[in-house]
Design a protein around this motif. Structure first.
Motif, PDB file in Angstrom:
ATOM      1  N   UNK A 190      15.005   1.854  -2.672  1.00  0.00           N
ATOM      2  CA  UNK A 190      14.489   0.526  -3.012  1.00  0.00           C
ATOM      3  C   UNK A 190      14.602   0.282  -4.513  1.00  0.00           C
ATOM      4  N   UNK A 191      14.236   1.268  -5.322  1.00  0.00           N
ATOM      5  CA  UNK A 191      14.326   1.127  -6.783  1.00  0.00           C
ATOM      6  C   UNK A 191      15.769   0.888  -7.203  1.00  0.00           C
ATOM      7  N   UNK A 192      16.705   1.643  -6.621  1.00  0.00           N
ATOM      8  CA  UNK A 192      18.118   1.481  -6.942  1.00  0.00           C
ATOM      9  C   UNK A 192      18.609   0.089  -6.569  1.00  0.00           C
ATOM     10  N   UNK A 193      18.166  -0.420  -5.434  1.00  0.00           N
ATOM     11  CA  UNK A 193      18.538  -1.762  -4.991  1.00  0.00           C
ATOM     12  C   UNK A 193      18.071  -2.810  -5.999  1.00  0.00           C
ATOM     13  N   UNK A 196       7.753  -4.087  -0.347  1.00  0.00           N
ATOM     14  CA  UNK A 196       8.244  -2.965   0.455  1.00  0.00           C
ATOM     15  C   UNK A 196       7.983  -1.643  -0.254  1.00  0.00           C
ATOM     16  N   UNK A 197       8.260  -1.612  -1.566  1.00  0.00           N
ATOM     17  CA  UNK A 197       8.070  -0.386  -2.348  1.00  0.00           C
ATOM     18  C   UNK A 197       6.616   0.076  -2.316  1.00  0.00           C
ATOM     19  N   UNK A 198       5.686  -0.870  -2.420  1.00  0.00           N
ATOM     20  CA  UNK A 198       4.262  -0.501  -2.398  1.00  0.00           C
ATOM     21  C   UNK A 198       3.890   0.175  -1.082  1.00  0.00           C
ATOM     22  N   UNK A 199       4.500  -0.285   0.025  1.00  0.00           N
ATOM     23  CA  UNK A 199       4.208   0.304   1.334  1.00  0.00           C
ATOM     24  C   UNK A 199       4.839   1.686   1.503  1.00  0.00           C
ATOM     25  N   UNK A 244      -3.027   2.036   2.726  1.00  0.00           N
ATOM     26  CA  UNK A 244      -2.691   0.684   2.261  1.00  0.00           C
ATOM     27  C   UNK A 244      -3.675   0.169   1.215  1.00  0.00           C
ATOM     28  N   UNK A 245      -4.915   0.634   1.261  1.00  0.00           N
ATOM     29  CA  UNK A 245      -5.879   0.231   0.228  1.00  0.00           C
ATOM     30  C   UNK A 245      -5.386   0.714  -1.136  1.00  0.00           C
ATOM     31  N   UNK A 246      -4.864   1.945  -1.175  1.00  0.00           N
ATOM     32  CA  UNK A 246      -4.310   2.478  -2.413  1.00  0.00           C
ATOM     33  C   UNK A 246      -3.047   1.714  -2.805  1.00  0.00           C
ATOM     34  N   UNK A 247      -2.208   1.377  -1.807  1.00  0.00           N
ATOM     35  CA  UNK A 247      -0.978   0.632  -2.075  1.00  0.00           C
ATOM     36  C   UNK A 247      -1.288  -0.743  -2.669  1.00  0.00           C
ATOM     37  N   UNK A 248      -2.336  -1.384  -2.171  1.00  0.00           N
ATOM     38  CA  UNK A 248      -2.745  -2.683  -2.714  1.00  0.00           C
ATOM     39  C   UNK A 248      -3.202  -2.523  -4.161  1.00  0.00           C
ATOM     40  N   UNK A 249      -3.917  -1.438  -4.440  1.00  0.00           N
ATOM     41  CA  UNK A 249      -4.397  -1.201  -5.811  1.00  0.00           C
ATOM     42  C   UNK A 249      -3.229  -1.016  -6.782  1.00  0.00           C
ATOM     43  N   UNK A 250      -2.240  -0.197  -6.410  1.00  0.00           N
ATOM     44  CA  UNK A 250      -1.138   0.053  -7.341  1.00  0.00           C
ATOM     45  C   UNK A 250      -0.276  -1.198  -7.520  1.00  0.00           C
ATOM     46  N   UNK A 251      -0.137  -1.998  -6.443  1.00  0.00           N
ATOM     47  CA  UNK A 251       0.631  -3.238  -6.553  1.00  0.00           C
ATOM     48  C   UNK A 251      -0.075  -4.223  -7.484  1.00  0.00           C
ATOM     49  N   UNK A 295       2.914  -9.163  -4.501  1.00  0.00           N
ATOM     50  CA  UNK A 295       3.451  -8.064  -3.691  1.00  0.00           C
ATOM     51  C   UNK A 295       2.363  -7.357  -2.884  1.00  0.00           C
ATOM     52  N   UNK A 296       1.077  -7.602  -3.233  1.00  0.00           N
ATOM     53  CA  UNK A 296      -0.023  -6.983  -2.475  1.00  0.00           C
ATOM     54  C   UNK A 296      -0.075  -7.483  -1.033  1.00  0.00           C
ATOM     55  N   UNK A 297       0.546  -8.630  -0.764  1.00  0.00           N
ATOM     56  CA  UNK A 297       0.572  -9.145   0.611  1.00  0.00           C
ATOM     57  C   UNK A 297       1.325  -8.169   1.521  1.00  0.00           C
ATOM     58  N   UNK A 298       2.308  -7.447   0.965  1.00  0.00           N
ATOM     59  CA  UNK A 298       3.075  -6.477   1.747  1.00  0.00           C
ATOM     60  C   UNK A 298       2.213  -5.408   2.376  1.00  0.00           C
ATOM     61  N   UNK A 299       1.523  -4.586   1.570  1.00  0.00           N
ATOM     62  CA  UNK A 299       0.639  -3.577   2.168  1.00  0.00           C
ATOM     63  C   UNK A 299      -0.517  -4.201   2.939  1.00  0.00           C
ATOM     64  N   UNK A 300      -0.923  -5.443   2.569  1.00  0.00           N
ATOM     65  CA  UNK A 300      -1.970  -6.125   3.333  1.00  0.00           C
ATOM     66  C   UNK A 300      -1.538  -6.378   4.759  1.00  0.00           C
ATOM     67  N   UNK A 301      -0.290  -6.800   4.947  1.00  0.00           N
ATOM     68  CA  UNK A 301       0.240  -7.000   6.300  1.00  0.00           C
ATOM     69  C   UNK A 301       0.542  -5.664   6.982  1.00  0.00           C
ATOM     70  N   UNK A 302       0.978  -4.684   6.196  1.00  0.00           N
ATOM     71  CA  UNK A 302       1.347  -3.381   6.754  1.00  0.00           C
ATOM     72  C   UNK A 302       0.174  -2.730   7.476  1.00  0.00           C
ATOM     73  N   UNK A 303      -1.022  -2.912   6.916  1.00  0.00           N
ATOM     74  CA  UNK A 303      -2.191  -2.284   7.552  1.00  0.00           C
ATOM     75  C   UNK A 303      -2.430  -2.835   8.952  1.00  0.00           C
ATOM     76  N   UNK A 304      -2.103  -4.111   9.158  1.00  0.00           N
ATOM     77  CA  UNK A 304      -2.251  -4.697  10.493  1.00  0.00           C
ATOM     78  C   UNK A 304      -1.202  -4.109  11.439  1.00  0.00           C
ATOM     79  N   UNK A 305       0.042  -4.017  10.974  1.00  0.00           N
ATOM     80  CA  UNK A 305       1.111  -3.504  11.832  1.00  0.00           C
ATOM     81  C   UNK A 305       0.883  -2.045  12.198  1.00  0.00           C
TER      82      UNK A 305
END
Length: 322
Positions: free
Chosen positions: A88-91, A108-111, A276-283, A291-301
């Motif tokens: 992802x970073x390379x992309x 995506x990276x946060x997740x 995902x709580x940690x992912x939201x914090x780092x984002x 970008x916090x919406x990403x891990x926010x949705x990920x926790x539901x999935x």
């Protein structure tokens, strides 16, 4: 069993998520309830760490501490996480992404870069996996994340005020509070307070239902973040769909790796179930706020996938208590 209670027992995680979403929406859009919502908000934020502490304490009371050693699948799942992160970073760097494209990749990276969820051993136990192997990897994944974040984030966010040692120590502190302290107390209880230990381990699925309660609070917070996101509904849906695709890919990749080591359940949860709580914090701290919406949705999935897995295992008569 009462049909309603049976439904709640069979679908604890979806019920918890639905309850969290409904409660937030009712209080958010009912003016007369707004003072109550304002009063409860800080209480909910304070209760959540307590729930996570109790979940892990109960789980660790069932752990055989002599079996907490690294195994082969830990290496390959860790390598896969690193590969995903650098891809992802390379992309981002090669195509010099900006604007909404960059936000999507950062979501995506946060997740991906987030560590394995502290509650992953709970689901692993329900699915008949090895609790000790899962617990060991939970620790290892936090150290992988602690190295990846200060290495990768300055490359994609030049303004990110982050040093390697500061980020490493911050995450190390989080690991100690969230994982080491409840494990230390569980060790003491297991070896010194036998009657209390028998009571804790004798309550069927105690950690699982505690996790359901915490999921209610987390879902309410997630819905709040999505509702107040400063972007269009269409863009949020794109982030949500990418989160679903990523969630499926990570669970599937983990299970694929695990089947070579007779650890399909463990490796799938290790790579797919994220903190995902940690992912939201780092984002929030180091990336674009949206970008916090990403891990926010990920926790539901991820919890929908967990619910389906548990339901399938229950249907086959393979489900175990946690």
């Amino acid at each position: 069993m009462n049909p309603i209670l049976k439904f709640v027992r069979d679908w604890t995680l979806p019920v918890a998520m639905a309850a969290g979403a409904v409660v937030y929406l009712v209080f958010a859009y009912t003016p007369v309830l707004e003072p109550i919502a304002d009063w409860f908000s800080p209480i909910g934020n304070a209760i959540l760490p307590l729930f996570m502490f109790l979940i892990l304490f109960v789980t660790f009371c069932k752990v055989d501490f002599h079996k907490l050693i690294p195994v082969k699948w830990h290496l390959w799942v860790g390598v896969q996480q690193v590969v995903f992160v650098f891809a992802v970073v390379l992309l981002i760097l090669v195509f010099r992404l900006r604007g909404e494209s960059l936000i999507l990749m950062e979501a995506i990276l946060a997740c991906i870069i987030g560590p394995c969820a502290a509650a992953a051993p709970v689901v692993t136990a329900k699915l008949g996996g090895n609790l000790e192997q899962m617990t060991t990897y939970t620790f290892l994944s936090n150290f992988i994340t602690a190295i990846l974040i200060p290495t990768c984030f300055p490359l994609i966010e030049k303004e990110a005020d982050i040093s390697f040692m500061a980020a490493f120590m911050k995450i190390l502190y989080e690991v100690c509070v969230v994982l080491v302290v409840p494990m230390f107390l569980a060790f003491i209880v297991k070896h010194c307070f036998h009657r209390f230990h028998r009571w804790v381990t004798g309550v069927k699925d105690l950690s699982y239902y505690l996790w359901g309660c915490s999921l209610t609070i987390v879902t309410g917070t997630t819905v709040k973040n999505i509702v107040h996101a400063d972007t269009s509904v269409g863009f949020i849906l794109i982030i949500a769909l990418l989160g679903l695709l990523l969630c499926i890919v990570q669970f599937a990749t983990g299970r694929f790796i695990g089947h070579y080591f007779d650890a399909t359940v463990e490796a799938g949860q290790a790579l797919g179930q994220k903190n995902t709580a940690f992912a939201i914090w780092i984002a929030t701290a180091y990336l674009t706020p949206l970008s916090t919406v990403g891990p926010g949705c990920y926790i539901l999935w991820q919890n929908i996938i967990n619910s389906v897995e548990i339901w399938l295992y229950r249907k086959k008569g393979l489900e175990r208590a946690s």
